[in-house]
Enzyme design. Sequence first.
Site, PDB file in Angstrom:
ATOM      1  N   LYS A 133       4.064  -2.340   0.848  1.00 41.11           N
ATOM      2  CA  LYS A 133       3.352  -1.083   1.105  1.00 41.11           C
ATOM      3  C   LYS A 133       3.674  -0.623   2.515  1.00 41.11           C
ATOM      4  O   LYS A 133       3.494  -1.369   3.478  1.00 41.11           O
ATOM      5  CB  LYS A 133       1.843  -1.248   0.927  1.00 41.11           C
ATOM      6  CG  LYS A 133       1.104   0.078   1.109  1.00 41.11           C
ATOM      7  CD  LYS A 133      -0.326   0.049   0.598  1.00 41.11           C
ATOM      8  CE  LYS A 133      -1.273  -0.528   1.614  1.00 41.11           C
ATOM      9  NZ  LYS A 133      -2.704  -0.321   1.226  1.00 41.11           N
ATOM     10  N   LYS A 183     -11.626  -2.364  -1.813  1.00 41.28           N
ATOM     11  CA  LYS A 183     -12.005  -3.215  -0.682  1.00 41.28           C
ATOM     12  C   LYS A 183     -13.467  -3.615  -0.878  1.00 41.28           C
ATOM     13  O   LYS A 183     -14.372  -2.806  -0.650  1.00 41.28           O
ATOM     14  CB  LYS A 183     -11.838  -2.472   0.643  1.00 41.28           C
ATOM     15  CG  LYS A 183     -10.414  -2.094   0.998  1.00 41.28           C
ATOM     16  CD  LYS A 183     -10.366  -1.495   2.404  1.00 41.28           C
ATOM     17  CE  LYS A 183      -8.956  -1.146   2.802  1.00 41.28           C
ATOM     18  NZ  LYS A 183      -8.478   0.068   2.121  1.00 41.28           N
TER      19      LYS A 183
END
Length: 1718
Positions: A1185, A1294
């Site tokens: 990423k 998250k």
Amino acid sequence: MLALSLLHLSSSSSKPSPFDLLNPRLFPVLPGAISIVGPDLPCRSRLPHRRFRILRSRSEMEFHVNADRGCHKRGLEIDADGIVGVEDLDLPVDICATRVLPSALSLAAGFDKIKVAVEEFKVNPPRMRSGVMRFQVEVPPSTKASNWLCCQNKDLLVYPQFYLTTTSSTVEMKRPLEVCGIGVAVIVHGFLFTPQGSSLISRYLSIDSPLIRAYGFLGNYIDGSLLVEMLSSYFLCIPQFVVEEHMGCSILAATLVWDDRMLYTFADAINAFEINVHQMRYYIPQVSTIDKLWMNHADKKSPLVGKKDIQMVYLNAELLAGWNFSQANNNIQEKELPTSCQFYFRHSSTMSVGTIRIMDSHGSICLAEDYANINTVWASLIVEECVRLGLTYFCIAPGSRSSPLAIAACRHPYTTCFSSYDERSLAFHAVGYAKGSHKPAVVITSSGTAVSNLLPAVVEAHHDFTPLILLTADRPPELHDAGANQSIDQVNHFGKFAKFFGLPAAMDQVPVRMILTTIDSALHYATQVPFGPVHINCPFREPLEDSPKEWKIDCLKGLDSWFAKTEPYTKYITMQLLFASNNCNSQLAEVTAIIQRAERGLLLIGAIENEDEIFASSLLVKHLSWPVVCDIMSGLRLRRVLSSFSEMKFLFIDHMDHALLSDSVRSWAHPDVVLQLGRRITSKRISQFLEFCSPSSYILVDKFPCRHDPSHIVTHRVQSTIIEFTHILQKIQFPRQAGRWRTFLNKLNAAVAQEIEFQIYSKCFLTEPYVAHVIGEVLNDDTSLFIGNSMVIRDIDMYGKGWLSSMSCDYQTVSNLGVEFQGFRVAGNRGASGIDGVLSTAVGFAVGCNKHVLCLIGDVSFLHDTNGLAILNERVKRKPLTVVVINNHGGGIFSLLPVAERANPDVLNKFFYTCHNISIKRLCTAHSVKHFLVRTMSELQNALSKSQQEQYDCVIEVESSIVENANFHRIINKFSSEAANKTLNFLLTNMENRLFTHKIHKVEYSLYRIQLCAPLTSSLLNGEMESFFHEGFILRIYLDNNIVGLGEVAPIEIHAEDLLDVEEQLRFLVHKLVGSNISFIPLLRGSFSEWIWRSLAIPASSIFPSVKCGLEMAILNTLAMNEASSFFDVISGYGSSSVEPLLDADGNDGPKQIEICALIDHSGSPKEIADVVYQLVDEGFNTIKLKVARRKNPLEDVEVIRAIRQVVGYKINIRVDANRKWTYEEALQFGSCVKHFHLQFIEEPVNREMDILKFCDESSLPVALDETIDNLKGDLFHGLKKFAHPGIVAIVIKPSVLGGFENAATVAKWAQLHKKIAIVSSAFESSVSLSVYIQFAYYLERQNAAVCKIEGRELNAAIAHGLGTYRWLKEDVTSSGIDICMSSDRYRLVASVEKAENFLKLVQINKANIQKSYSEEQTSAYQTEVDGEFFSCSFKFLKVGQNLNNRTVVFLHGFLGTSEEWIPIIRSISASVHCISIDLPGHGESKLQSLVDKSSKQRLDLSVESVANILLKLISGITSGKVILVGYSMGARIALNMAVKYKEKVIGAVIISGSPGLRNETTKRIRVAQDEAKANFLVEHGLECFLDLWYSGILWRSLRGHPNFSHIKSSRSRHKDIQGLANVLSSLSVGKQLSLWDDLKHLQTPLLFIVGEKDTKFREIAQQMCSEIERGSIADQHRQRKLFDTIVVPDCGHAVHLENPLCVINAVSKFVERWGQK
């Protein structure tokens, strides 16, 4: 003035009885007229009604009516105009309270409960000079206010007697209100409504008892024989006895008023009650014998239009306090008070006023000799007798032979006639009316096949025990078997389905009384157990019309007395013992003994017809406390919550049907005793289960003797009503069942319910289960539900939402009723369970029940009864009907049956589904019925809402599909089964290991500081290396067996909270968690939040996301350590099949591992970044990423991507993350250039949420969401729904930002159901969190495999999770970091789940990186004596924290509080400030003493000012620096005083629910009197009684619903100085306090106002204080900074610091941080 003109009838010598005078047949009231019944009015006369008139007009003279003064009020009567020399009458009475008694099964039982309560009150009387005490009890819903008045004895001499109703919402009541009052507690009247008159009635009203109301007249004066219309006159009374109807609940109440100032003592009040109560009638006859006749005030043809109509007013303390009384012109502002123009008020035995007539019988006085022929005689007498029996609803089918009956029914003045051309629909309509009204309708048909068309409805009525009267016309005997037209054999035409009565052809040779006895016998048969249809065959010869034909009057012989009365000819008297026996017979004793011995009892509630039995069933549920399974036809399957916290919520097992899909549940959940109330149940699965488990005892309670036992398992059959059975069982105390049985069923139900809800709300399109789930949301007390058969009833039984939230508009009223929940009346054609006639039956049901009816029906049933649309359009007097049609274009139920799996699709479509394309809209248009077509969830909600608001019938068509519906049902079934398996497995595993017996013994946290390799989100290769650090907390939870679990809380910039915020909450939790049991199901949506609320007594929403995540992590790890297992095992249910194993290429179980995605944030050149990527790929990363949008131009990022692809090729997955930094145009520019680079996705490409979907459509590139998901608030499904777009391919999760694993798992599962990738991402936490995230990610992958298997789709490739932040950790909080290594095939870098599990089991914290640790902190207690001016006080105070920064915060509690209630808060903020909490004078261990006479027991002359002064001395003595004050309620008033007066010592104040005093002198006097009375009550009756009185007030409404309320209340009973406490209550009254309103304008000390969201009174006060300060700051040019602020804390009322302490902690901390350094 009012003048009446009476046109008298010819008088009779005998005086009429009071109820004769109330008969509207004799004395009708013109629309809008006032009825004055006096002694000169004549008794019965047979003259036409029109000859009696009452007219009203204006006049300047007062009007007098001569009336008998036989009026026995026996209450306190006050003539306000004659009061002289009595002081303080504007002050309230000493006590005004309401006592809520346990619900009663009957009106008589309600009176008994009230009499017992009053007798106890009499034995222990309040030692108060004046007071108002209301005793209220909920009684069955059939207890109607008007009916109770009607059934009173005619010679009842308790007055006044009144009834009023409102047809719409009012100022006070958001729902219509009906009230009947009898007798007087107090009357206040006068000719001049001065402020004294207003205060006199307000003296006996209290805001804390809002249901105590005064009723009467303004502008009209009544006193004995006198009725005066005078602008300023008034007549107001608080009735002694009332029956009130609130939102479907009936309340019986009795009110006692005594007032020594008025020479009316407590003994007088008791005496009046005892005399009056014995004159009341305690039971109400059947509804069929009582009716009401309403007068229409809105008649535009009335000559009274434009005149002032008399109205009754009703008001309580809140309304009176806000009344705009104009003293200048003595004008009564009626517009501001709720009024009723539909009322009846009887003031004495000979005088009444009103616009409603109440009658107590049906029928008319007939003159049969005037009838034209014998057919007319017979038909008229048949109809008349029906009416006298209470049968007034006639359903007439057109026909010639039935003409005599039809004409007779239409001519009768008291009948309602309805007609339809379809006899089948008409008969079903009659069945519906009987279901709704509990009395039969009369069906009239012609002869021939018209009779045969009634058969389907007759069969339904027979099997469902519905009474029905069929009057079928017939040819005479000579025309039978002779070829006569329309002649068939109608004798016993319906066989065993109806009782047959055959009349001879009408003739004058047969005594007509035979007809009457036949009708009487038929109705008796139809309405006696078992109820059912009755067929009366009525042959008629010609002439069938009214043609004159001679007949012999001798046939009327013996009917003189019948003609003279209005009663039926034959009275049937049934001897019945109504709750008379105190001892059960031996058979019932056996049943009760079985129930007492039950260890695993199950209460099963089947179909129930009436609301009283629903009510009785709910009382039995509460009494037994068994797990209860309710059928949808029980009326208790859908329930409206009326109280904020009820243990009964945990008894209802609403989803037993789906729980039984689990084999393990079926094997475990075997009840030993089943108690079934009511008849059959809908769920086939539950029926089969009960047959399978064969309980040792199966008790069926049903009033019908018929056999309802298809499984042949009933061992004891009790033929009784549920009311009678409940009455017997309520006398017996039953032992509480084992907690394991009830707890397990509750947890199973919660798991399945949440799984069903998850599946339903996860779909972004409208589904049939969604309709069934939300349909209950529109139900209210004025709505009933009618359900069709086939699939719709099964859906709502399975998917209906069990607990419906209380409507916000009803909150204030509901909270005062003492009612926990409310069921809804539900009906359907469940006798034969056919699909015919459903719509027609629903329309009839709407007429019968007189409610707004919501009908849920399938499309085939709808089409089967399209003539029902004609009936629907034929509007009779009824409320609107809303028809919801589930149109899946065929018989959808067959798609869920085994035949669907075996039959040829063509055969299915043609012979089972019967697919169609018929336009329902056009059918509705053809019948002039409004139609809505809905295809989305929002359209359905809007249509349902509109249908409830508008007053018209409508059809809501819901588009659906058979195939999609069948697939969705199967998916729900599979997921529900897995949820049940997982939950039961977890419960059994934990119970075997006795987890629930372990308490949390200790909690501690440590602050760590570890070095990073680079700044957060920065590259590993970044030029010069500097020192970067990351800080966080490690949370440890210890069980009492020394097991410990770890959690981590480490907020960073992306979190809303910082380290200081987090530490304050952790310090709070350290103390709050100790002693709690861990008793929730991991990852069960809402389970953890519910545990936090119930066990920790704080709203889960008030905990910061990172703290909640760390807390969940620590508790789940504790569970794992206790079981010697792992985090993964706990959340997956210890090997439950709910998580599918991941298989390798050979089909074997794959390794327990997950892939890791590398993260790059580099500002170098494209080549440099490409080299970094190459290095990472070489290490084993398959997914990279890359952070983008850091450069000036998106095209620069394009070049970076190009360079990477050139270096590593296209086998490596590339993700890019723009972190919402691009505009839409920039993102589109980037996207257009990278289309050929095969990016896995672009994460958060645009900076505006509204542009996300637009970007997806325009660019066609895959998108992932991260921050957008983090920002979701409130209902996750509502926020996620808009992101179901297929262009969004991934969701980044998250846990620490989303608020824990519970929320994270919900979001992940939603993503997986929508075929999106769920990626777990860390937020730079240490290896403690990373090891947990690895297991959580693996759990989600296995969950995804299970989802794919259930939905029948292929599993995607392995997911690389965003845990590459481990590379940032140069140091770790643990001795060794998490191990990330190459996979066994050496192909990719992976994290081993087993290694992560072992890491947590063997973890060692690196003490070198621990900055500090915190465990439970002890407070220090001190005692010191301080002298004031006239008194001294021995103060107790608590200290915690060190005065390191010269910042001290002093906490002042409210009345009845102590210093200890601040302990959780002061410990939370003591890390940064020095905290002192003080027992205020008279509270806790602080004792007051006079300096003048230390032995005196007289009350000290205290004041807010003197207490503030002595507190200043105390604070100055224990701390040298300046302080910030935090005060609550009374403490807030003291703190505000000190902040204003002592600026040199007080540098700021936090005012929680505080006030600067009162401005109005009258209001002050009233408040002083109230507080003085409460202080006297405290001294006279003790602290325990006082606490009951104190916390019954409206101010504590929210606190009473708090799970910790009982503990809070009990903590208030520990005060040692009761006299001092009373002294403080009186002396520190806000009425005595000097007002500080003017001082606020000159404020120089910072203030923070904290108020609760639900505390409307103090929210308004805080707003007013801010306005005053603002005005002062405008005038003061030197004031630079804003010195005030207001925080409204959600989810709490007045006691903010107790109800939502974490919000208070954060607010106080921020205030201290801002102003503490002044």
